[in-house]
Write an enzyme that holds these catalytic residues in place. Structure first.
Site, PDB file in Angstrom:
ATOM      1  N   ARG A  52       0.928  -1.054  -0.089  1.00 17.57           N
ATOM      2  CA  ARG A  52       0.098  -0.074  -0.053  1.00 17.57           C
ATOM      3  C   ARG A  52       1.019   1.121   0.180  1.00 17.57           C
ATOM      4  NH1 ARG A  52      -4.652   0.352   4.419  1.00 17.57           N
ATOM      5  NH2 ARG A  52      -2.845   0.612   5.750  1.00 17.57           N
ATOM      6  N   THR A  83      -1.468   7.371  -0.369  1.00 19.75           N
ATOM      7  CA  THR A  83      -2.810   7.401  -1.190  1.00 19.75           C
ATOM      8  C   THR A  83      -3.532   6.171  -0.461  1.00 19.75           C
ATOM      9  OG1 THR A  83      -1.964   5.794  -2.896  1.00 19.75           O
ATOM     10  CG2 THR A  83      -1.765   8.298  -3.335  1.00 19.75           C
ATOM     11  N   ASP A  92       0.804  -3.332  11.893  1.00 18.87           N
ATOM     12  CA  ASP A  92       1.308  -3.756  10.749  1.00 18.87           C
ATOM     13  C   ASP A  92       1.820  -5.393  10.381  1.00 18.87           C
ATOM     14  OD1 ASP A  92       3.131  -4.352   8.377  1.00 18.87           O
ATOM     15  OD2 ASP A  92       2.941  -2.105   7.782  1.00 18.87           O
ATOM     16  N   ASP A 141       5.036  -6.232   8.914  1.00 22.64           N
ATOM     17  CA  ASP A 141       6.271  -6.116   9.733  1.00 22.64           C
ATOM     18  C   ASP A 141       6.253  -7.195  11.368  1.00 22.64           C
ATOM     19  OD1 ASP A 141       7.235  -3.985   8.407  1.00 22.64           O
ATOM     20  OD2 ASP A 141       6.371  -2.418   9.597  1.00 22.64           O
TER      21      ASP A 141
HETATM   22  C1  PRP Z   1      -0.962  -4.880   4.150  1.00 23.42           C
HETATM   23  C2  PRP Z   1      -1.848  -6.222   3.984  1.00 23.42           C
HETATM   24  C3  PRP Z   1      -2.847  -6.429   2.965  1.00 23.42           C
HETATM   25  C4  PRP Z   1      -2.856  -4.806   2.777  1.00 23.42           C
HETATM   26  C5  PRP Z   1      -4.410  -4.285   3.354  1.00 23.42           C
HETATM   27  O1  PRP Z   1      -0.141  -5.004   3.285  1.00 23.42           O
HETATM   28  O2  PRP Z   1      -0.924  -7.422   4.288  1.00 23.42           O
HETATM   29  O3  PRP Z   1      -2.177  -6.700   1.694  1.00 23.42           O
HETATM   30  O4  PRP Z   1      -1.915  -4.078   3.801  1.00 23.42           O
HETATM   31  O5  PRP Z   1      -4.765  -3.021   3.075  1.00 23.42           O
HETATM   32  P1  PRP Z   1      -5.798  -2.492   2.248  1.00 23.42           P
HETATM   33  O6  PRP Z   1      -7.139  -3.551   2.404  1.00 23.42           O
HETATM   34  O7  PRP Z   1      -6.253  -1.304   2.951  1.00 23.42           O
HETATM   35  O8  PRP Z   1      -5.387  -2.764   0.762  1.00 23.42           O
HETATM   36  P2  PRP Z   1       1.045  -4.005   3.150  1.00 23.42           P
HETATM   37  O9  PRP Z   1       0.670  -2.995   2.042  1.00 23.42           O
HETATM   38  O10 PRP Z   1       1.218  -3.418   4.196  1.00 23.42           O
HETATM   39  O11 PRP Z   1       2.236  -4.741   2.553  1.00 23.42           O
HETATM   40  P3  PRP Z   1       3.185  -5.684   3.244  1.00 23.42           P
HETATM   41  O12 PRP Z   1       2.521  -6.903   3.519  1.00 23.42           O
HETATM   42  O13 PRP Z   1       4.454  -6.016   2.303  1.00 23.42           O
HETATM   43  O14 PRP Z   1       3.943  -4.925   4.520  1.00 23.42           O
HETATM   44  N1  URA Z   2      -2.198  -3.494   6.804  1.00 17.75           N
HETATM   45  C1  URA Z   2      -2.011  -3.955   8.062  1.00 17.75           C
HETATM   46  O1  URA Z   2      -0.886  -4.481   8.050  1.00 17.75           O
HETATM   47  N2  URA Z   2      -2.503  -3.300   9.227  1.00 17.75           N
HETATM   48  C2  URA Z   2      -3.698  -2.643   8.945  1.00 17.75           C
HETATM   49  O2  URA Z   2      -4.424  -2.284  10.187  1.00 17.75           O
HETATM   50  C3  URA Z   2      -4.113  -2.205   7.686  1.00 17.75           C
HETATM   51  C4  URA Z   2      -3.428  -2.524   6.660  1.00 17.75           C
END
Ligand code: PRP
Ligand code: URA
Length: 214
Positions: free
Chosen positions: A109, A113, A205, A208
């Site tokens: 994400r 945005t 997160d 993480d």
């Molecule tokens: C997180 C999660 C989803 C997304 C959900 O990933 O694992 O893929 O956010 O958010 P949304 O419903 O608003 O799209 P992130 O973008 O943090 O990536 P990562 O798993 O690589 O840290």
């Molecule tokens: N992605 C995450 O990992 N946590 C949240 O709360 C939202 C998006």
């Protein structure tokens, strides 16, 4: 939207899932503990979500006689984690269906945005013949889930399930209305998103916390 009336949404009520999600929320949970809980919850959810998996009759010889007996047709299953956090759920499904094919969708994400940015997509062949199970612990705005389903449909996927651990109402409604043909499985429905599009109370997160990064 009244989620309890939606045929394409299952919100789990099993006490084991609820208990483990509470442990997962704890900000003091270690990386190792967090990862183990994600795997366990994924397995519990998959047990229910895969209850309609196709079976095939195979020949088995028992100590008494030969017989035909049903087995899961694992080659008909595609497990598709959304990177990174979805990777944490893979061992839970792999333990149940070790012969399943595994695809990967990479997206993150954008911090400003909150829109998903795709960077990788490698999916098993003949997707149209498979049950595709998308794994992502977090359904927040729903943008990542909607785009992941789009990518799978573009490659021919037809029977699609989405497994998440925590969902926000905003994201659940978006996914359920944009892709009403997708079966959605949710461990816990949380209250809302905050201004940074994080789920409240959520667990922070997920990527993480699974991988011990910041
Ligand atoms: C997180 C999660 C989803 C997304 C959900 O990933 O694992 O893929 O956010 O958010 P949304 O419903 O608003 O799209 P992130 O973008 O943090 O990536 P990562 O798993 O690589 O840290
Ligand atoms: N992605 C995450 O990992 N946590 C949240 O709360 C939202 C998006």
């Amino acid at each position: 939207m009244d989620f309890s009336k939606q045929k394409n949404i299952t919100i789990f009520s099993h006490p084991l899932i609820k208990h483990k999600i509470s442990l997962l929320r704890d900000k003091e949970a270690s990386t190792n503990k967090f990862r183990t809980l994600i795997e366990e919850i994924a397995m519990l959810e998959a047990y229910e979500a895969l209850s309609d998996l196709p079976l095939k009759e195979v020949d088995v010889e028992t100590p008494i006689e030969k017989c035909k007996s049903p087995m899961i047709d694992g080659l008909k299953l595609a497990i598709i984690p959304v990177l990174r956090a979805g990777l944490g759920m893979v061992p839970g499904l792999d333990a149940l269906v070790p012969s399943a094919r595994i695809g990967h969708i990479g997206m993150y994400r954008d911090e400003v945005t909150h829109k998903p940015v795709p960077y990788y997509c490698k999916l098993p062949q003949n997707l149209q013949e498979r049950t595709c199970v998308i794994l992502d612990p977090m359904l927040a705005t729903g943008g990542s889930a909607v785009d992941a389903v789009d990518m799978i449909k573009e490659k021919g996927g037809k029977k699609i399930k989405f497994l998440c651990i925590i969902a926000a109402p905003e994201g659940l409604e978006k996914l359920a209305t944009t892709h009403p043909d997708v079966q959605i499985y949710v461990g816990q429905l949380d209250r809302e998103l905050n201004k940074d599009a994080y789920i409240c109370p959520g667990l922070g997160d997920a990527g993480d916390r699974i991988f011990g990064t910041k």
